[in-house]
Design a protein around this motif. Structure first.
Motif, PDB file in Angstrom:
ATOM      1  N   TYR A  18      42.707   6.279 -19.010  1.00 55.56           N
ATOM      2  CA  TYR A  18      42.083   6.758 -17.540  1.00 55.56           C
ATOM      3  C   TYR A  18      40.734   8.377 -18.046  1.00 55.56           C
ATOM      4  O   TYR A  18      41.321   9.288 -18.907  1.00 55.56           O
ATOM      5  N   TYR A  19      40.084   8.099 -17.420  1.00 54.37           N
ATOM      6  CA  TYR A  19      38.680   8.517 -16.578  1.00 54.37           C
ATOM      7  C   TYR A  19      38.238   9.915 -15.613  1.00 54.37           C
ATOM      8  O   TYR A  19      38.345   9.222 -15.186  1.00 54.37           O
ATOM      9  N   CYS A  20      38.252  10.851 -15.928  1.00 57.56           N
ATOM     10  CA  CYS A  20      37.887  11.675 -14.206  1.00 57.56           C
ATOM     11  C   CYS A  20      35.809  10.947 -14.256  1.00 57.56           C
ATOM     12  O   CYS A  20      35.710  11.436 -15.338  1.00 57.56           O
ATOM     13  N   ALA A  21      35.917  11.478 -13.372  1.00 59.29           N
ATOM     14  CA  ALA A  21      34.473  10.966 -13.262  1.00 59.29           C
ATOM     15  C   ALA A  21      33.647  11.715 -11.946  1.00 59.29           C
ATOM     16  O   ALA A  21      34.945  11.747 -11.122  1.00 59.29           O
ATOM     17  N   LEU A  29      42.862  17.718 -10.436  1.00 60.61           N
ATOM     18  CA  LEU A  29      44.371  16.844 -11.037  1.00 60.61           C
ATOM     19  C   LEU A  29      44.409  15.567 -10.831  1.00 60.61           C
ATOM     20  O   LEU A  29      44.114  15.283  -9.419  1.00 60.61           O
ATOM     21  N   LEU A  30      45.904  14.488 -11.300  1.00 58.78           N
ATOM     22  CA  LEU A  30      46.298  13.446 -11.067  1.00 58.78           C
ATOM     23  C   LEU A  30      47.819  13.716 -10.982  1.00 58.78           C
ATOM     24  O   LEU A  30      48.454  13.458 -12.757  1.00 58.78           O
ATOM     25  N   GLN A  31      48.402  13.675 -10.251  1.00 53.59           N
ATOM     26  CA  GLN A  31      49.605  13.582 -10.150  1.00 53.59           C
ATOM     27  C   GLN A  31      50.231  11.990 -10.630  1.00 53.59           C
ATOM     28  O   GLN A  31      50.252  11.607  -9.387  1.00 53.59           O
ATOM     29  N   MET A  32      51.390  11.726 -11.764  1.00 55.13           N
ATOM     30  CA  MET A  32      51.610  10.565 -11.486  1.00 55.13           C
ATOM     31  C   MET A  32      52.302  10.519 -11.549  1.00 55.13           C
ATOM     32  O   MET A  32      53.733  10.737 -12.451  1.00 55.13           O
ATOM     33  N   ASN A  33      53.423  10.153 -10.756  1.00 56.13           N
ATOM     34  CA  ASN A  33      55.300   9.519 -10.892  1.00 56.13           C
ATOM     35  C   ASN A  33      55.826   8.353 -10.519  1.00 56.13           C
ATOM     36  O   ASN A  33      55.025   7.332 -10.371  1.00 56.13           O
ATOM     37  N   SER A  34      57.012   7.708 -10.753  1.00 49.33           N
ATOM     38  CA  SER A  34      57.336   6.954 -10.956  1.00 49.33           C
ATOM     39  C   SER A  34      56.923   6.274 -12.309  1.00 49.33           C
ATOM     40  O   SER A  34      56.633   4.853 -11.534  1.00 49.33           O
ATOM     41  N   GLU A  63      38.964   0.121 -14.213  1.00 44.83           N
ATOM     42  CA  GLU A  63      39.905   0.353 -12.507  1.00 44.83           C
ATOM     43  C   GLU A  63      39.588   1.667 -12.336  1.00 44.83           C
ATOM     44  O   GLU A  63      40.019   2.105 -12.993  1.00 44.83           O
ATOM     45  N   PHE A  64      39.538   1.780 -10.823  1.00 42.39           N
ATOM     46  CA  PHE A  64      39.345   2.639  -9.610  1.00 42.39           C
ATOM     47  C   PHE A  64      40.712   2.798  -9.560  1.00 42.39           C
ATOM     48  O   PHE A  64      41.700   2.425  -9.546  1.00 42.39           O
ATOM     49  N   VAL A  65      41.108   4.064  -9.349  1.00 47.59           N
ATOM     50  CA  VAL A  65      42.454   4.948  -9.320  1.00 47.59           C
ATOM     51  C   VAL A  65      42.475   5.700  -8.613  1.00 47.59           C
ATOM     52  O   VAL A  65      43.926   5.348  -7.006  1.00 47.59           O
ATOM     53  N   ALA A  66      41.902   6.251  -7.629  1.00 52.13           N
ATOM     54  CA  ALA A  66      41.878   7.403  -7.273  1.00 52.13           C
ATOM     55  C   ALA A  66      40.840   8.405  -6.683  1.00 52.13           C
ATOM     56  O   ALA A  66      40.379   8.589  -7.761  1.00 52.13           O
ATOM     57  N   ALA A  67      40.613   8.783  -5.603  1.00 53.75           N
ATOM     58  CA  ALA A  67      39.215   9.564  -5.249  1.00 53.75           C
ATOM     59  C   ALA A  67      39.356  10.715  -4.297  1.00 53.75           C
ATOM     60  O   ALA A  67      40.328  10.137  -3.347  1.00 53.75           O
ATOM     61  N   TRP A 126      38.997   8.935 -10.476  1.00 56.74           N
ATOM     62  CA  TRP A 126      40.185   8.966 -11.475  1.00 56.74           C
ATOM     63  C   TRP A 126      39.597   7.393 -11.675  1.00 56.74           C
ATOM     64  O   TRP A 126      39.744   6.305 -10.694  1.00 56.74           O
ATOM     65  N   PHE A 127      39.795   6.936 -12.567  1.00 58.43           N
ATOM     66  CA  PHE A 127      39.792   5.136 -13.310  1.00 58.43           C
ATOM     67  C   PHE A 127      40.176   4.817 -14.162  1.00 58.43           C
ATOM     68  O   PHE A 127      40.743   6.416 -14.953  1.00 58.43           O
ATOM     69  N   ARG A 128      40.996   4.210 -14.672  1.00 52.95           N
ATOM     70  CA  ARG A 128      41.265   3.652 -15.651  1.00 52.95           C
ATOM     71  C   ARG A 128      41.058   2.470 -16.404  1.00 52.95           C
ATOM     72  O   ARG A 128      41.020   1.791 -15.869  1.00 52.95           O
TER      73      ARG A 128
END
Length: 124
Positions: A94-97, A80-85, A46-50, A36-38
């Motif tokens: 937000y983009y998935c790749a 999935l990307l669970q986003m809290n707080s 920018e990179f978020v998670a992989a 996931w990038f955003r």
């Protein structure tokens, strides 16, 4: 070839949660590491998670670590990307790749296939 489609974005107040979903076409989903990038307004992507091919390994950027969780369901070709707080600074598209190489890459050029993005807006 992989086609990706994100969903789940929207408007949320600071401190709230959202769950993004990315569905992939094709029968080779489990051969790709997923990320996931955003891209926020006026900012570079920018990179978020992989997450690894099996889902057993994950990696997060500093700003989201401890708040976001990436996971995948290979049976349903979904990541999935669970986003809290959530914070106002999380506002972005937000983009998935999909990355065909092994390893948890943070560089966007390593990812060959991209979705069209989903807007996340966090109000203060």
């Amino acid at each position: 070839q992989v086609q990706l489609a994100e969903s789940g974005g929207g408007l949320v107040q600071a401190g709230g949660s959202l769950r993004l979903s990315c569905t992939a076409s094709g029968r080779t989903f489990n051969t790709y590491c997923m990320g996931w990038f955003r891209q926020g307004p006026g900012k570079e992507r920018e990179f978020v998670a992989a997450v690894s091919r099996s889902g057993g390994s994950t990696y997060y950027s500093g700003p989201v670590k401890g708040r976001f969780t990436i996971s995948r369901d290979n049976a349903n070709n979904t990541v999935l990307l669970q986003m809290n707080s959530l914070k106002p600074e999380d506002t972005a598209v937000y983009y998935c790749a999909a990355d065909p190489t092994p390893g948890l890459d943070t560089l966007s050029h390593k990812y060959h296939y991209w979705g069209q993005g989903t807007q996340v807006t966090v109000s203060s």
